[in-house]
Scaffold this motif. Sequence first.
Motif, PDB file in Angstrom:
ATOM      1  N   ALA B  30       0.847  -1.201   0.000  1.00  0.00           N
ATOM      2  CA  ALA B  30       0.000   0.000   0.000  1.00  0.00           C
ATOM      3  C   ALA B  30       0.881   1.249   0.000  1.00  0.00           C
ATOM      4  CB  ALA B  30      -0.915   0.004   1.226  1.00  0.00           C
ATOM      5  N   SER B  31       0.548   2.217  -0.835  1.00  0.00           N
ATOM      6  CA  SER B  31       1.402   3.391  -0.990  1.00  0.00           C
ATOM      7  C   SER B  31       1.295   4.308   0.231  1.00  0.00           C
ATOM      8  CB  SER B  31       1.018   4.169  -2.243  1.00  0.00           C
ATOM      9  OG  SER B  31      -0.240   4.778  -2.035  1.00  0.00           O
ATOM     10  N   VAL B  32       2.324   5.130   0.405  1.00  0.00           N
ATOM     11  CA  VAL B  32       2.406   5.994   1.585  1.00  0.00           C
ATOM     12  C   VAL B  32       1.256   7.002   1.614  1.00  0.00           C
ATOM     13  CG1 VAL B  32       3.844   7.678   2.791  1.00  0.00           C
ATOM     14  CG2 VAL B  32       4.906   5.730   1.627  1.00  0.00           C
ATOM     15  N   ASN B  33       0.928   7.586   0.435  1.00  0.00           N
ATOM     16  CA  ASN B  33      -0.097   8.641   0.459  1.00  0.00           C
ATOM     17  C   ASN B  33      -1.524   8.107   0.582  1.00  0.00           C
ATOM     18  OD1 ASN B  33      -0.580   7.745  -2.104  1.00  0.00           O
ATOM     19  ND2 ASN B  33       0.486   9.436  -3.114  1.00  0.00           N
ATOM     20  N   SER B  34      -1.673   6.754   0.544  1.00  0.00           N
ATOM     21  CA  SER B  34      -3.016   6.194   0.750  1.00  0.00           C
ATOM     22  C   SER B  34      -3.263   5.851   2.219  1.00  0.00           C
ATOM     23  CB  SER B  34      -3.181   4.929  -0.099  1.00  0.00           C
ATOM     24  OG  SER B  34      -2.405   3.872   0.439  1.00  0.00           O
ATOM     25  N   GLU B  35      -2.246   6.048   3.088  1.00  0.00           N
ATOM     26  CA  GLU B  35      -2.370   5.592   4.480  1.00  0.00           C
ATOM     27  C   GLU B  35      -3.480   6.327   5.239  1.00  0.00           C
ATOM     28  OE1 GLU B  35       1.414   5.726   6.503  1.00  0.00           O
ATOM     29  OE2 GLU B  35       2.295   4.236   5.157  1.00  0.00           O
ATOM     30  N   LEU B  36      -4.141   5.589   6.128  1.00  0.00           N
ATOM     31  CA  LEU B  36      -5.180   6.163   6.986  1.00  0.00           C
ATOM     32  C   LEU B  36      -4.578   7.218   7.913  1.00  0.00           C
ATOM     33  CD1 LEU B  36      -6.934   2.840   8.107  1.00  0.00           C
ATOM     34  CD2 LEU B  36      -7.881   4.513   6.502  1.00  0.00           C
ATOM     35  N   SER B  37      -5.374   8.206   8.258  1.00  0.00           N
ATOM     36  CA  SER B  37      -4.907   9.271   9.156  1.00  0.00           C
ATOM     37  C   SER B  37      -5.011   8.822  10.615  1.00  0.00           C
ATOM     38  CB  SER B  37      -5.766  10.521   8.962  1.00  0.00           C
ATOM     39  OG  SER B  37      -7.067  10.253   9.448  1.00  0.00           O
ATOM     40  N   THR B  38      -4.436   9.617  11.499  1.00  0.00           N
ATOM     41  CA  THR B  38      -4.533   9.360  12.939  1.00  0.00           C
ATOM     42  C   THR B  38      -5.996   9.240  13.369  1.00  0.00           C
ATOM     43  OG1 THR B  38      -2.655  10.864  13.140  1.00  0.00           O
ATOM     44  CG2 THR B  38      -3.722  10.197  15.190  1.00  0.00           C
ATOM     45  N   GLU B  39      -6.822  10.213  12.936  1.00  0.00           N
ATOM     46  CA  GLU B  39      -8.232  10.247  13.349  1.00  0.00           C
ATOM     47  C   GLU B  39      -8.972   9.010  12.837  1.00  0.00           C
ATOM     48  OE1 GLU B  39      -6.626  12.855  11.794  1.00  0.00           O
ATOM     49  OE2 GLU B  39      -6.238  13.767  13.755  1.00  0.00           O
ATOM     50  N   GLU B  40      -8.656   8.609  11.618  1.00  0.00           N
ATOM     51  CA  GLU B  40      -9.323   7.420  11.066  1.00  0.00           C
ATOM     52  C   GLU B  40      -8.980   6.172  11.893  1.00  0.00           C
ATOM     53  OE1 GLU B  40      -9.950   8.326   6.330  1.00  0.00           O
ATOM     54  OE2 GLU B  40      -7.895   8.160   7.040  1.00  0.00           O
ATOM     55  N   TRP B  41      -7.725   6.050  12.282  1.00  0.00           N
ATOM     56  CA  TRP B  41      -7.343   4.890  13.102  1.00  0.00           C
ATOM     57  C   TRP B  41      -8.029   4.943  14.476  1.00  0.00           C
ATOM     58  CZ3 TRP B  41      -5.900   0.351  11.708  1.00  0.00           C
ATOM     59  CH2 TRP B  41      -5.077   0.153  10.595  1.00  0.00           C
ATOM     60  N   ILE B  42      -8.061   6.119  15.072  1.00  0.00           N
ATOM     61  CA  ILE B  42      -8.672   6.220  16.404  1.00  0.00           C
ATOM     62  C   ILE B  42     -10.147   5.835  16.344  1.00  0.00           C
ATOM     63  CG2 ILE B  42      -9.298   7.880  18.237  1.00  0.00           C
ATOM     64  CD1 ILE B  42      -6.471   9.065  17.849  1.00  0.00           C
ATOM     65  N   ASP B  43     -10.814   6.233  15.272  1.00  0.00           N
ATOM     66  CA  ASP B  43     -12.214   5.842  15.080  1.00  0.00           C
ATOM     67  C   ASP B  43     -12.336   4.313  14.928  1.00  0.00           C
ATOM     68  OD1 ASP B  43     -15.036   6.364  14.587  1.00  0.00           O
ATOM     69  OD2 ASP B  43     -14.578   5.739  12.528  1.00  0.00           O
ATOM     70  N   ILE B  44     -11.392   3.719  14.225  1.00  0.00           N
ATOM     71  CA  ILE B  44     -11.385   2.253  14.058  1.00  0.00           C
ATOM     72  C   ILE B  44     -11.262   1.558  15.429  1.00  0.00           C
ATOM     73  CG2 ILE B  44      -9.979   0.309  13.211  1.00  0.00           C
ATOM     74  CD1 ILE B  44      -9.280   2.146  10.788  1.00  0.00           C
ATOM     75  N   PHE B  45     -10.371   2.086  16.293  1.00  0.00           N
ATOM     76  CA  PHE B  45     -10.196   1.468  17.615  1.00  0.00           C
ATOM     77  C   PHE B  45     -11.477   1.574  18.424  1.00  0.00           C
ATOM     78  CE2 PHE B  45      -5.640   2.906  16.825  1.00  0.00           C
ATOM     79  CZ  PHE B  45      -5.288   1.700  16.252  1.00  0.00           C
ATOM     80  N   GLN B  46     -12.146   2.717  18.336  1.00  0.00           N
ATOM     81  CA  GLN B  46     -13.420   2.881  19.043  1.00  0.00           C
ATOM     82  C   GLN B  46     -14.431   1.841  18.555  1.00  0.00           C
ATOM     83  OE1 GLN B  46     -14.502   4.741  21.535  1.00  0.00           O
ATOM     84  NE2 GLN B  46     -12.505   5.699  21.879  1.00  0.00           N
ATOM     85  N   GLN B  47     -14.535   1.713  17.243  1.00  0.00           N
ATOM     86  CA  GLN B  47     -15.465   0.725  16.674  1.00  0.00           C
ATOM     87  C   GLN B  47     -15.091  -0.697  17.118  1.00  0.00           C
ATOM     88  OE1 GLN B  47     -16.530   0.899  12.484  1.00  0.00           O
ATOM     89  NE2 GLN B  47     -15.555   2.910  12.321  1.00  0.00           N
ATOM     90  N   SER B  48     -13.772  -0.968  17.158  1.00  0.00           N
ATOM     91  CA  SER B  48     -13.301  -2.309  17.529  1.00  0.00           C
ATOM     92  C   SER B  48     -13.689  -2.649  18.962  1.00  0.00           C
ATOM     93  CB  SER B  48     -11.779  -2.409  17.380  1.00  0.00           C
ATOM     94  OG  SER B  48     -11.390  -2.072  16.080  1.00  0.00           O
ATOM     95  N   GLY B  49     -13.492  -1.676  19.864  1.00  0.00           N
ATOM     96  CA  GLY B  49     -13.847  -1.884  21.262  1.00  0.00           C
ATOM     97  C   GLY B  49     -15.337  -2.164  21.407  1.00  0.00           C
TER      98      GLY B  49
END
Lengths: 96, 377
Positions: B30-49
């Motif tokens: 996966a290319s560097v400029n397609s990476e998820l942002s900090t906020e997107e990851w934090i939202d993922i963790f919330q959903q995961s919990g």
Amino acid sequence: MPPPEDSSQPRLAAGCRWGAETKAGSEQERMILFPEGAIKLQGTGLQILERCDGERTFGQIIEELQTQFGVADPVKIRADISQFLEQLRYKRIVDY
Amino acid sequence: MIPNPLALIAEVTHRCPLHCIYCSNPLELASVNSELSTEEWIDIFQQSGKLGMLHAHFTGGEPLARPDLIELIAGARTAGLYTNLITSGIGLTESRLKALVDAGLDHIQLSFQDSRQDAANWIAGAKAHAHKIELSHIIRHHKIAFTVNLVIHRQNIDHLEEMIAFIEQLAPERMEIAHTQYYGWALQNRAALLPTRAQLENALETVAAAEKRLAGHIRIDSVVPDYYARFPKACMGGWGRRLMLINPSGKVLPCHAAEVIPGLEFENVRKKKLEYIWRQSSSFQRFRGEEWMPEPCRSCDRRAEDFGGCRCQALLLTGDAAATDPACSLSLAHSTVESALAEANSSAAVSQPVPAASFVQLQQRAAHLWSYRTNPE
């Protein structure tokens, strides 16, 4: 691997910690989280592990549980707790 | 009702300072400029919990290549997840480790390529070994769980005993002795990596003796490599049964390699919620349960134990992702594995580390032996 001695102070191993508290029916249930998984504990197992705080000694833990479960055979209680802690140490969830 | 997933595998980046020849990352990174942002990851963790997951495994690539890793760990911990950092250690200083621990890091899993410096750097395609040793000592100053991971293969398996002794003095709670799995770069380099049967049998004895000796001090996790086993591994604990993997650009996969399977469309967390993807997406349902199974799996007693093995390996070796995993001795295509084993057991022993001043030089000198993993654009 040696069993705990009376003066051992059992405790959770590094990086192992308590997770959420839940209810299974009427019984209290808590979870221990560790690197490759989690164990749900209730009843006696929970009673033992909650006392593994690194301060109480193995001898004290046995004494407390004997008082609590009064009628039980002391030799058996000691053997059961020892075996439980040995198993958890083998998994590197408990140190003593 | 489908049970909740147990853990999230967060591939936060495919960037990596190492180039390990056994890397199981996809060839198409996966290319560097397609990476998820900090906020997107934090939202993922919330959903995961909320979805009931217990663990978040940070992997990549090298998670430390993300400058926001401390925030990500804090985000996962706040969401109630147990946090595990799977790392080469490159990019980790004493102060950054402290900040990660303060943010809620529970467990660090540090990889080693060998006990011998030249060989380790040769396999990794980078001068990483000395830093990893130094880091191990720093890790032990913190109250986090410490696992040392060692990938073994044809090039290093002969001195496994020495490698175990090496890991022992780093004093982790766990060591994971992982046989190479043949996906991505490792499949491309299989001839250089697949051990002989004699090598494997020696290794099994060595591990058994070490397990006994270290019981209660260091727990050893080790599994027989599937090419030499009679039955396949229960890959990911079954498709869509336990784990969700999110790749650096937000694609949600049932396993690391699933993207190679043609005809499957993977949802992206940028567009859909994790709960929907887990319960309803076509990709997670495709090989869930037993409906999809061919014979001999469909009538096999072991179908609820190994779930037909690995879908990606079936695709890579037979061209059909819905076939029985060819690692299974009952598979109709088991000959594909047998011929790889025949080759491994007939050809000459192992290569030797070559000195090189740079990675480019190393790539050139090793060109006839294997390809090093590259980095995404």
